[in-house]
Design a protein around this motif. Structure first.
Motif, PDB file in Angstrom:
ATOM      1  N   GLU A  61       0.806  -1.222   0.000  1.00  0.00           N
ATOM      2  CA  GLU A  61       0.000   0.000   0.000  1.00  0.00           C
ATOM      3  C   GLU A  61       0.842   1.276   0.000  1.00  0.00           C
ATOM      4  O   GLU A  61       0.549   2.202  -0.777  1.00  0.00           O
ATOM      5  CB  GLU A  61      -0.969   0.013   1.177  1.00  0.00           C
ATOM      6  CG  GLU A  61      -1.912   1.207   1.151  1.00  0.00           C
ATOM      7  CD  GLU A  61      -2.931   1.181   2.275  1.00  0.00           C
ATOM      8  OE1 GLU A  61      -3.737   2.116   2.353  1.00  0.00           O
ATOM      9  OE2 GLU A  61      -2.914   0.226   3.076  1.00  0.00           O
ATOM     10  N   GLN A  64       2.003   1.988  -3.400  1.00  0.00           N
ATOM     11  CA  GLN A  64       0.930   2.460  -4.268  1.00  0.00           C
ATOM     12  C   GLN A  64       0.614   3.929  -3.993  1.00  0.00           C
ATOM     13  O   GLN A  64       0.359   4.694  -4.923  1.00  0.00           O
ATOM     14  CB  GLN A  64      -0.325   1.602  -4.065  1.00  0.00           C
ATOM     15  CG  GLN A  64      -0.194   0.180  -4.597  1.00  0.00           C
ATOM     16  CD  GLN A  64      -1.448  -0.631  -4.329  1.00  0.00           C
ATOM     17  OE1 GLN A  64      -1.539  -1.372  -3.358  1.00  0.00           O
ATOM     18  NE2 GLN A  64      -2.437  -0.494  -5.197  1.00  0.00           N
ATOM     19  N   LYS A  70       1.118   0.720  -9.430  1.00  0.00           N
ATOM     20  CA  LYS A  70      -0.189   1.132  -9.945  1.00  0.00           C
ATOM     21  C   LYS A  70      -1.131  -0.069  -9.942  1.00  0.00           C
ATOM     22  O   LYS A  70      -0.706  -1.209 -10.128  1.00  0.00           O
ATOM     23  CB  LYS A  70      -0.055   1.658 -11.384  1.00  0.00           C
ATOM     24  CG  LYS A  70       0.911   2.824 -11.540  1.00  0.00           C
ATOM     25  CD  LYS A  70       0.317   4.123 -11.077  1.00  0.00           C
ATOM     26  CE  LYS A  70       1.208   5.304 -11.443  1.00  0.00           C
ATOM     27  NZ  LYS A  70       0.634   6.589 -11.013  1.00  0.00           N
ATOM     28  N   SER A  71      -2.418   0.202  -9.749  1.00  0.00           N
ATOM     29  CA  SER A  71      -3.419  -0.867  -9.722  1.00  0.00           C
ATOM     30  C   SER A  71      -3.895  -1.190 -11.134  1.00  0.00           C
ATOM     31  O   SER A  71      -4.125  -0.282 -11.947  1.00  0.00           O
ATOM     32  CB  SER A  71      -4.620  -0.459  -8.860  1.00  0.00           C
ATOM     33  OG  SER A  71      -4.227  -0.217  -7.528  1.00  0.00           O
ATOM     34  N   VAL A  77      -1.214  -5.360  -9.169  1.00  0.00           N
ATOM     35  CA  VAL A  77      -0.488  -4.106  -9.354  1.00  0.00           C
ATOM     36  C   VAL A  77       0.675  -4.303 -10.314  1.00  0.00           C
ATOM     37  O   VAL A  77       1.082  -5.426 -10.600  1.00  0.00           O
ATOM     38  CB  VAL A  77       0.054  -3.570  -7.992  1.00  0.00           C
ATOM     39  CG1 VAL A  77      -1.074  -3.173  -7.074  1.00  0.00           C
ATOM     40  CG2 VAL A  77       0.954  -4.606  -7.318  1.00  0.00           C
TER      41      VAL A  77
END
Length: 228
Positions: A61, A64, A70-71, A77
């Motif tokens: 997390e 990110q 990136k998702s 990811v």
């Protein structure tokens, strides 16, 4: 292992770091500056940092939040920085709070231009805000304190070049221009700001915006345009 350590390890990798090392050599950046600014490289793959973080059982997390990962719409990811020379961005006391990345390939194999932006920065977050951050401030702080002067350049490479030439009070704004928040920081640190920007159209626009921000503060401003 942190993201900074990962990128620094990639830079020394015989295969994955070669293009980045070639760029460093072509720009005549010294080993001292590579170490001082902790330069690294993002590999030309979608899952280099992802796999490393997962193997080390890191929480993904925070990566990110900083835009390092990136998702995917389909789930999972991927690496946000790929095939780039990486510039860690420090706060004033030396903690890494973000990254900038310069693409390593400006042309495709067929000679066409690459679509990716030449430079990317980490996403703004609770620890990183481009408007309130100056690149190189941690490295330049002592020289700024001694000279009471700050030289502001257009970007990472220009700041590193200044430091390599012995001008250790150089920093760079992040994004398109020096912001009012940057100007307030500089006013607290020094008495004079020298703008060292390119003399092209983009440099002149950046100069106009920087002057507007700086004139709102009680600080002496000087201008030096580089004509190339």
């Amino acid at each position: 292992l942190t993201a900074r350590d990962f990128f620094r390890a990639v830079l020394t990798h015989p295969e994955h770091g070669k293009v980045a090392r070639d760029l460093i050599v072509s720009r005549e950046i010294s080993p001292e500056m590579v170490a001082l600014f902790e330069l690294g490289a993002a590999p030309d793959r979608w899952d280099g940092l992802v796999q490393t973080a997962q193997k080390k059982k890191f929480d993904l997390e925070p990566l990110q939040i900083l835009g390092l990962l990136k998702s995917r719409e389909s789930g999972g990811v991927y690496d946000g920085f790929r095939n780039r020379l990486m510039f860690p961005i420090h706060d004033q006391i030396g903690r890494v709070i973000g990254f900038g990345g310069r693409r390593l390939r400006d042309k495709n194999a067929d000679g066409s231009s690459v679509d990716d932006a030449k430079y990317l920065n980490s996403s703004d977050s609770v620890v990183f805000n481009k408007s309130t951050t100056l690149y190189g401030l941690h490295q330049a702080a002592k020289a700024i304190s001694r000279s009471r002067m700050t030289i502001v350049t257009e970007g990472y490479m220009d700041t590193i070049a200044c430091h390599q030439a012995g001008v250790r009070n150089a920093v760079a704004a992040l994004g398109t221009a020096l912001t009012p928040q940057n100007a307030k920081i500089l006013r607290r640190l020094c008495e004079t700001v020298v703008l060292l920007f390119d003399g092209d159209e983009a440099g002149q626009k950046a100069t106009d915006r920087a002057m507007e921000a700086l004139f709102a503060e009680p600080i002496d401003v000087k201008l030096s345009l580089i004509h190339i």
